[in-house]
Enzyme design. Structure first.
Site, PDB file in Angstrom:
ATOM      1  N   GLN A   1       1.362 -11.608  10.240  1.00  0.00           N
ATOM      2  CA  GLN A   1       1.770 -10.389   9.546  1.00  0.00           C
ATOM      3  C   GLN A   1       0.859  -9.204   9.856  1.00  0.00           C
ATOM      4  O   GLN A   1       1.290  -8.056   9.855  1.00  0.00           O
ATOM      5  CB  GLN A   1       1.801 -10.671   8.034  1.00  0.00           C
ATOM      6  CG  GLN A   1       2.376  -9.580   7.187  1.00  0.00           C
ATOM      7  CD  GLN A   1       1.580  -9.403   5.903  1.00  0.00           C
ATOM      8  OE1 GLN A   1       0.432  -8.978   5.946  1.00  0.00           O
ATOM      9  NE2 GLN A   1       2.190  -9.727   4.784  1.00  0.00           N
TER      10      GLN A   1
ATOM     11  N   SER B   1       3.964  -6.435   2.741  1.00  0.00           N
ATOM     12  CA  SER B   1       2.650  -6.392   3.396  1.00  0.00           C
ATOM     13  C   SER B   1       1.591  -7.020   2.490  1.00  0.00           C
ATOM     14  O   SER B   1       1.649  -8.224   2.225  1.00  0.00           O
ATOM     15  CB  SER B   1       2.314  -4.952   3.794  1.00  0.00           C
ATOM     16  OG  SER B   1       1.158  -4.905   4.618  1.00  0.00           O
TER      17      SER B   1
ATOM     18  N   GLN C   1       0.834  -1.206   0.000  1.00  0.00           N
ATOM     19  CA  GLN C   1       0.000   0.000   0.000  1.00  0.00           C
ATOM     20  C   GLN C   1       0.868   1.255   0.000  1.00  0.00           C
ATOM     21  O   GLN C   1       1.908   1.302   0.647  1.00  0.00           O
ATOM     22  CB  GLN C   1      -0.922  -0.017   1.224  1.00  0.00           C
ATOM     23  CG  GLN C   1      -2.171   0.819   1.033  1.00  0.00           C
ATOM     24  CD  GLN C   1      -3.268   0.410   2.007  1.00  0.00           C
ATOM     25  OE1 GLN C   1      -3.279  -0.696   2.511  1.00  0.00           O
ATOM     26  NE2 GLN C   1      -4.185   1.317   2.268  1.00  0.00           N
TER      27      GLN C   1
ATOM     28  N   ARG D   1      -9.321  -8.204   4.145  1.00  0.00           N
ATOM     29  CA  ARG D   1      -8.189  -7.686   4.915  1.00  0.00           C
ATOM     30  C   ARG D   1      -8.260  -6.170   5.028  1.00  0.00           C
ATOM     31  O   ARG D   1      -8.076  -5.599   6.109  1.00  0.00           O
ATOM     32  CB  ARG D   1      -6.881  -8.113   4.243  1.00  0.00           C
ATOM     33  CG  ARG D   1      -5.604  -7.741   4.997  1.00  0.00           C
ATOM     34  CD  ARG D   1      -4.414  -8.314   4.209  1.00  0.00           C
ATOM     35  NE  ARG D   1      -3.132  -8.098   4.876  1.00  0.00           N
ATOM     36  CZ  ARG D   1      -2.320  -7.085   4.648  1.00  0.00           C
ATOM     37  NH1 ARG D   1      -2.682  -6.128   3.784  1.00  0.00           N
ATOM     38  NH2 ARG D   1      -1.154  -6.983   5.274  1.00  0.00           N
TER      39      ARG D   1
END
Length: 311
Positions: free
Chosen positions: A250, A94, A10, A119
């Site tokens: 994570q 990520s 992101q 998510r």
């Protein structure tokens, strides 16, 4: 000589991303169509036309960035570049870890899009708006940053070790602000509060980790065709059960990107290809491992160049 493909996270999103790929390669266009179908909406229209604030929403940016990465990969494969034959490892920053796993065949494209939508929503909803924060700390040793987080008096931790003297801290807003101030006192070149919607990769993301554990339990998964170097463990993984465990960890754990690039360099990787939108990971890699070359695959010209180099 060994090749690794990396996939951005992101912050690499931009309006228009992937459109040229869709126009140049029917294989790329099919990726965007399949993601739209999986989500039941025209995410591709948001990606290509905006508005930017809608694309930046976590629930849109995450599947959108994955879609661009997979479109670039499919375009490459249409030019004769086989991931299985040409690439030793994959990794992603990520959300990019999901892109890496999709590329390696662990999850289907449709399931990956739906997982990233879950998510994104779960991370957004885990902490009420305004209660969490993140800050980038530049030019301060990791131990000093960790000390500042501990001294800040609230939930605060190192969320991203991006390399090149860049660490990101995350947690409760007041604690992050205090830790950023302490980092400045300890000699940081800069301590910059980030414009983010939630304290990603912190203990406050516990509800999102639970949501991902549930979601991941419900999707089909296969062993990746090449090993995936995981963010939280910095080791190559091929067992689907361990992959799921690491993906859950994570959400609240540290993205150890500096160590990931160092691991690549120490294990024979000579070129890192960044597959998807932007050049963030390539820029970081140049500061972490100067002997490892980098290349980007985000435009039709990039696809042609990479296909020629890897052919």
């Amino acid at each position: 000589m060994s090749i690794a493909f990396t996939f951005p996270g992101q912050g690499s999103q931009s309006v228009g991303m992937g459109k040229a790929l869709a126009e140049a390669f029917p294989e790329a266009r099919r990726v965007f169509d399949e993601v739209d179908d999986a989500l039941g909406e025209k995410l591709s229209q948001v990606m290509w036309e905006g508005p930017e604030d809608r694309l930046t929403l976590t629930a849109n940016a995450q599947p959108g960035l994955m879609a661009v990465s997979m479109a670039a990969l499919q375009a490459l494969e249409a030019q004769g570049v086989s991931l299985k034959d040409k690439v030793a490892y994959v990794a992603g920053h990520s959300l990019g870890e999901y892109s890496a796993l999709c590329a390696a065949g662990t999850f289907s494209l449709a399931d990956t899009a739906r997982l990233l939508r879950i998510r994104g929503n779960a991370m957004q909803e885990a902490v009420p708006a305004g209660e969490g924060a993140m800050a980038a700390i530049l030019g301060l040793e990791q131990q000093a940053v960790e000390d500042a987080c501990r001294e800040a008096g609230g939930p605060c931790q190192v969320a991203n070790d991006n390399g090149g003297g860049q660490l990101v801290i995350s947690g409760a807003k007041a604690a992050v602000e205090e830790a950023a101030r302490l980092c400045t006192d300890k000699g940081a070149k800069r301590a910059l509060m980030l414009q983010v919607s939630a304290p990603f990769h912190s203990a406050l993301m516990g509800p999102a980790a639970d949501a991902m554990r549930d979601a991941l339990a419900k999707v089909g998964k296969r062993a990746p065709i090449v090993p995936v170097v995981c963010n939280v463990s910095v080791n190559p993984v091929t067992d689907p059960d361990e992959i799921v465990k690491r993906l859950v960890e994570q959400v609240t754990g540290r993205v150890r990107w500096r160590e990931t690039v160092e691991w690549f360099a120490a294990n024979g990787v000579t070129t890192l290809y960044e597959i998807g939108s932007g050049k963030v990971l390539s820029g970081l890699a140049k500061r972490i491992a100067k002997d490892v070359s980098t290349a980007n695959v985000s435009t039709p010209a990039d696809v042609e160049a990479a296909a020629a180099a890897l052919g």
